[in-house]
Design a protein around this motif. Structure first.
Motif, short mmCIF file in Angstrom:
data_model
loop_
_atom_site.label_atom_id
_atom_site.label_comp_id
_atom_site.label_asym_id
_atom_site.label_seq_id
_atom_site.Cartn_x
_atom_site.Cartn_y
_atom_site.Cartn_z
N ILE A 145 -37.58 82.90 -84.10
CA ILE A 145 -37.95 84.20 -83.54
C ILE A 145 -37.36 84.41 -82.14
N CYS A 146 -37.46 83.40 -81.30
CA CYS A 146 -37.08 83.56 -79.89
C CYS A 146 -35.68 83.05 -79.57
N GLY A 147 -35.13 82.22 -80.42
CA GLY A 147 -33.79 81.67 -80.17
C GLY A 147 -33.85 80.35 -79.44
N LYS A 148 -32.95 79.47 -79.81
CA LYS A 148 -32.92 78.12 -79.25
C LYS A 148 -32.73 78.14 -77.74
N HIS A 149 -31.82 78.96 -77.27
CA HIS A 149 -31.54 78.99 -75.83
C HIS A 149 -32.78 79.42 -75.03
N MET A 179 -42.18 74.90 -92.85
CA MET A 179 -41.64 75.28 -91.55
C MET A 179 -42.72 75.06 -90.48
N THR A 180 -42.35 74.39 -89.42
CA THR A 180 -43.29 74.09 -88.34
C THR A 180 -43.39 75.27 -87.37
N VAL A 181 -44.36 75.19 -86.50
CA VAL A 181 -44.52 76.21 -85.45
C VAL A 181 -43.28 76.23 -84.56
N ILE A 182 -42.76 75.06 -84.25
CA ILE A 182 -41.56 74.97 -83.40
C ILE A 182 -40.39 75.66 -84.10
N ASP A 183 -40.22 75.40 -85.39
CA ASP A 183 -39.13 76.05 -86.16
C ASP A 183 -39.27 77.56 -86.10
N LEU A 240 -40.84 79.34 -83.82
CA LEU A 240 -40.57 79.76 -82.45
C LEU A 240 -39.07 79.86 -82.20
N LEU A 241 -38.33 78.85 -82.65
CA LEU A 241 -36.87 78.85 -82.49
C LEU A 241 -36.23 80.00 -83.26
N GLN A 298 -36.66 75.88 -72.06
CA GLN A 298 -37.59 75.47 -70.99
C GLN A 298 -38.99 75.21 -71.53
N VAL A 299 -39.45 76.04 -72.45
CA VAL A 299 -40.78 75.86 -73.03
C VAL A 299 -40.86 74.51 -73.75
N LEU A 300 -39.86 74.23 -74.57
CA LEU A 300 -39.87 72.99 -75.34
C LEU A 300 -39.69 71.76 -74.45
N ARG A 301 -38.91 71.89 -73.41
CA ARG A 301 -38.73 70.77 -72.46
C ARG A 301 -40.07 70.43 -71.79
#
Length: 86
Positions: free
Chosen positions: A10-14, A1-5, A7-8, A18-21
């Protein structure tokens, strides 16, 4: 599992949108050899360079969005928030 995974998860995709963009935009620019070469050629006196300013501003935008994400996700007394935001 990556850091991005994580983050998603824990914090939710929605909420991460903005952070990921901002992160993607920054990395996409730095992937371009012509941008990297341009930046390597700059001196400290050239901090007003439009390419440099754009990337620096994007970095500030990313930081603000990440801070907002942590504030929405973790209560002010949560140990993670207290460890990261000081």
């Amino acid at each position: 599992m990556t850091v991005i995974d994580r983050l998603l998860d824990i914090c939710g995709k929605h909420d991460c949108r903005q952070v990921l963009r901002s992160y993607d935009r920054f990395l996409n620019q730095l992937e371009k050899p012509e941008i990297r070469e341009h930046l390597k050629g700059l001196t400290k006196e050239q901090r007003d360079d439009p390419v440099f300013r754009d990337l620096k501003n994007e970095g500030h935008h990313f930081t603000r969005e990440l801070l907002k994400l942590f504030e929405r996700t973790f209560d002010s007394t949560h140990p993670i928030r207290r460890a990261i935001i000081f």
